[in-house]
Write a protein that holds these residues in place. Structure first.
Motif, mmCIF file in Angstrom:
data_model
loop_
_atom_site.group_PDB
_atom_site.id
_atom_site.type_symbol
_atom_site.label_atom_id
_atom_site.label_comp_id
_atom_site.label_asym_id
_atom_site.label_seq_id
_atom_site.Cartn_x
_atom_site.Cartn_y
_atom_site.Cartn_z
ATOM 1 N N VAL A 2 44.752 26.456 18.072
ATOM 2 C CA VAL A 2 44.641 27.302 19.255
ATOM 3 C C VAL A 2 46.003 27.446 19.912
ATOM 4 O O VAL A 2 46.724 26.466 20.105
ATOM 5 C CB VAL A 2 43.634 26.726 20.258
ATOM 6 N N GLN A 3 46.341 28.666 20.255
ATOM 7 C CA GLN A 3 47.589 28.952 20.934
ATOM 8 C C GLN A 3 47.340 29.840 22.143
ATOM 9 O O GLN A 3 46.469 30.715 22.112
ATOM 10 C CB GLN A 3 48.589 29.632 20.000
ATOM 11 N N LEU A 4 48.107 29.607 23.196
ATOM 12 C CA LEU A 4 48.067 30.422 24.394
ATOM 13 C C LEU A 4 49.460 30.987 24.624
ATOM 14 O O LEU A 4 50.444 30.239 24.580
ATOM 15 C CB LEU A 4 47.651 29.598 25.615
ATOM 16 N N VAL A 5 49.541 32.272 24.871
ATOM 17 C CA VAL A 5 50.821 32.929 25.073
ATOM 18 C C VAL A 5 50.769 33.747 26.354
ATOM 19 O O VAL A 5 49.973 34.680 26.466
ATOM 20 C CB VAL A 5 51.194 33.829 23.889
ATOM 21 N N GLU A 6 51.637 33.394 27.309
ATOM 22 C CA GLU A 6 51.720 34.115 28.567
ATOM 23 C C GLU A 6 52.688 35.284 28.450
ATOM 24 O O GLU A 6 53.641 35.242 27.673
ATOM 25 C CB GLU A 6 52.195 33.197 29.704
ATOM 26 N N SER A 7 52.459 36.296 29.262
ATOM 27 C CA SER A 7 53.359 37.432 29.341
ATOM 28 C C SER A 7 53.244 38.055 30.727
ATOM 29 O O SER A 7 52.287 37.807 31.450
ATOM 30 C CB SER A 7 53.056 38.467 28.260
ATOM 31 N N GLY A 8 54.229 38.855 31.080
ATOM 32 C CA GLY A 8 54.189 39.580 32.334
ATOM 33 C C GLY A 8 55.093 39.043 33.426
ATOM 34 O O GLY A 8 55.216 39.664 34.485
ATOM 35 N N GLY A 9 55.717 37.914 33.194
ATOM 36 C CA GLY A 9 56.618 37.367 34.187
ATOM 37 C C GLY A 9 57.905 38.161 34.269
ATOM 38 O O GLY A 9 58.185 39.017 33.438
ATOM 39 N N GLY A 10 58.684 37.855 35.291
ATOM 40 C CA GLY A 10 59.946 38.546 35.463
ATOM 41 C C GLY A 10 60.466 38.431 36.868
ATOM 42 O O GLY A 10 60.004 37.604 37.658
ATOM 43 N N LEU A 11 61.423 39.272 37.188
ATOM 44 C CA LEU A 11 62.048 39.309 38.506
ATOM 45 C C LEU A 11 61.456 40.439 39.323
ATOM 46 O O LEU A 11 61.354 41.577 38.848
ATOM 47 C CB LEU A 11 63.557 39.499 38.365
ATOM 48 N N ARG A 107 35.641 19.547 22.289
ATOM 49 C CA ARG A 107 36.227 20.368 23.335
ATOM 50 C C ARG A 107 37.606 19.822 23.677
ATOM 51 O O ARG A 107 37.770 18.625 23.861
ATOM 52 C CB ARG A 107 35.348 20.380 24.584
ATOM 53 N N LYS A 108 38.568 20.711 23.751
ATOM 54 C CA LYS A 108 39.943 20.333 24.068
ATOM 55 C C LYS A 108 40.557 21.289 25.077
ATOM 56 O O LYS A 108 40.085 22.414 25.251
ATOM 57 C CB LYS A 108 40.809 20.310 22.806
ATOM 58 N N ASP A 109 41.604 20.824 25.721
ATOM 59 C CA ASP A 109 42.363 21.636 26.663
ATOM 60 C C ASP A 109 43.666 22.088 26.024
ATOM 61 O O ASP A 109 44.289 21.349 25.260
ATOM 62 C CB ASP A 109 42.672 20.852 27.936
ATOM 63 N N TYR A 110 44.096 23.292 26.355
ATOM 64 C CA TYR A 110 45.322 23.843 25.805
ATOM 65 C C TYR A 110 46.168 24.455 26.904
ATOM 66 O O TYR A 110 45.649 24.938 27.919
ATOM 67 C CB TYR A 110 45.014 24.901 24.741
ATOM 68 N N TRP A 111 47.469 24.441 26.667
ATOM 69 C CA TRP A 111 48.434 24.994 27.611
ATOM 70 C C TRP A 111 49.365 25.974 26.927
ATOM 71 O O TRP A 111 49.742 25.793 25.771
ATOM 72 C CB TRP A 111 49.289 23.885 28.230
#
Length: 121
Positions: A2-11, A107-111
């Motif tokens: 399982v992978q989690l990928v964030e997007s949308g950050g910035g200045l 069940r597991k937690d992912y970051w």
């Protein structure tokens, strides 16, 4: 797996808006809750907002009325709409998936690895 990928950050300038997204991958059957945490330099990581698979939400007092969390259960994706941003919102924002059921069982937690949000003039 399982992978989690964030997007949308910035200045962004104070008063502006950003929309963060967190996409998941892997053989996921269900996720009880998904949320966003943030950590500023020299401070502990704190919960910003969370949402269960049933749509129950929870927000930090500092973001109530400004941020909105939502999720697409079919896509196992969570979003964070951030409006009226303030300099104190500057932090690395992390996506979390709580109690994830996969083909492996249990069940597991992912970051996620985090995305930088900087609010400055």
């Amino acid at each position: 797996q399982v992978q989690l990928v964030e997007s949308g950050g910035g200045l962004v300038q104070p008063g502006g808006s950003l929309r963060l997204s967190c996409a998941t991958s892997g053989s996921i059957f269900s996720i009880y809750a998904m949320g966003w945490y943030r950590q500023a330099p020299g401070k502990q990581r704190e919960l910003v907002a969370s949402i269960t698979d049933g749509g129950r939400t929870n927000y930090a007092d500092s973001v109530k009325g400004r941020f909105t969390i939502s999720r697409d259960n079919a896509k196992n994706t969570v979003y964070l709409q951030m409006n009226s941003l303030k300099p104190e919102d500057t932090a690395v924002y992390y996506c979390n998936a709580d109690r994830v059921r996969t083909m492996a069982g249990g069940r597991k937690d992912y970051w996620g690895r985090g995305t930088q949000v900087t609010v400055s003039s």
